[in-house]
Design an enzyme around this catalytic site. Structure first.
Site, PDB file in Angstrom:
ATOM      1  N   ASP A  42      -8.007  37.514 -10.688  1.00 25.23           N
ATOM      2  CA  ASP A  42      -9.328  37.528 -10.075  1.00 25.23           C
ATOM      3  C   ASP A  42     -10.205  38.585 -10.750  1.00 25.23           C
ATOM      4  OD1 ASP A  42      -8.641  35.566  -8.247  1.00 25.23           O
ATOM      5  OD2 ASP A  42      -7.956  37.017  -6.751  1.00 25.23           O
ATOM      6  N   ARG A  43     -11.500  38.447 -10.553  1.00 20.08           N
ATOM      7  CA  ARG A  43     -12.439  39.380 -11.189  1.00 20.08           C
ATOM      8  C   ARG A  43     -12.101  40.830 -10.860  1.00 20.08           C
ATOM      9  NH1 ARG A  43     -18.402  39.287  -8.988  1.00 20.08           N
ATOM     10  NH2 ARG A  43     -17.257  40.341  -7.306  1.00 20.08           N
TER      11      ARG A  43
END
Length: 308
Positions: free
Chosen positions: A150-151
């Site tokens: 994920d970011r």
């Protein structure tokens, strides 16, 4: 732990020589492979010339391209304007390489950086940074991430350098032959170890999901947890931690409380382990924690133990 760029005391002969010390996860790297990680902006041909001409020292002895390095070895490069340019260029690329071969590379993804292009990430994302790095070197390849982060998740990310390499590496993950270990800073005190088995939604279906956990240390309000993915569902760790009452710190989507001054949640892919399909050798690569994670642990009086 990370490799440290250091210099000798002012006035000494070695004053400005770039110097790096190897840590345990780099055991067995060749001298060339190690330099490629530390100076990613430098062409491989240039690094080979440095080694061939005896410009790279291990202690007082010259080191050669294929010499294998050991934990604790210290490599020193000459003090030259060109090496300084490559150091600056490497830092500007924003890519920390943990391990690289002709077929793939593993990078330490920073928190807050998206892996792929997308809305709001067209101009800066990890894949674009890696593409720029390889283009600058003159490598005509199309890197592809093998798994997702994920970011806001940081840590080890594996990328194949071309379609064939990505296919071979993808088979490892599909077969469950690659292991990923994470560190998470979570809300609430906890102890012990076990399995989290709550099913999660994935691509419109409810699927089984398994996450192994082990509490490492805690205070009255927070815990540091080690996690190992047994399955790979979207947001699996985040959902499992929230479901068991220990949401990730900073993960407001799943109920985690924020920390003042921190924009990201605290989840880090600490270790990636698999067998190299091209030589059959097992390798475990550790990714150093990002500074925001380290400072949060220190402020909360939690200890990460050996970080790399």
């Amino acid at each position: 732990m990370t490799e440290n760029l250091s210099a000798a005391a002012p006035g000494s002969i070695m004053r400005a020589m770039p110097e790096w010390t190897l840590y345990p996860h780099q055991e067995g790297f060749s001298a060339l492979d190690f330099l490629r990680c530390r100076l990613p902006a430098a062409p491989t041909a240039y690094l080979r010339r440095l080694l061939l001409r005896g410009k790279v020292l291990r202690g007082t002895a010259c080191v050669q391209e294929h010499d294998l390095l050991a934990s604790g070895d210290c490599l020193r490069l000459p003090d030259s304007a060109r090496i300084k340019e490559f150091l600056e260029a490497s830092a500007a690329l924003g890519v920390e390489i943990l391990w690289e071969t002709p077929h793939f590379l593993i990078v330490n993804k920073p928190p807050g950086l998206a892996v792929h292009r997308g809305q709001g990430h067209e101009e800066d994302n990890l894949l674009l940074r890696v593409e720029r790095l390889l283009t600058q070197r003159g490598e005509k390849v199309r890197p592809a991430p093998i798994h997702r982060l994920d970011r806001d998740t940081s840590g080890a990310l594996l990328l194949g350098k071309d379609r064939n390499a990505a296919g071979e590496l993808g088979k490892l993950f599909m077969a469950g032959a690659a292991a990923k270990i994470y560190l998470a800073l979570v809300c609430g005190p906890g102890q012990g170890s076990g399995l989290l088995t709550a099913p999660v939604a994935a691509k419109g279906k409810i699927k089984d999901a398994v996450t192994a956990y082990r509490f490492l240390t805690c205070t009255s309000d927070f815990s540091l947890v080690e996690l190992r993915l047994e399955t790979g569902r979207t947001h699996q760790i985040r959902r499992h931690l929230a479901a068991c009452g220990h949401p990730l710190m900073g993960d407001q989507r799943y109920g985690g409380q924020g920390i003042r001054g921190q924009r990201h949640f605290f989840l880090h892919c600490r270790q990636l382990s698999f067998i190299n399909p091209w030589d059959g050798h097992p390798r475990s690569i550790n990714a150093p924690l990002p500074e925001n994670f380290v400072s949060a642990l220190a402020r909360l009086q939690l200890c990460a133990g050996e970080r790399a």
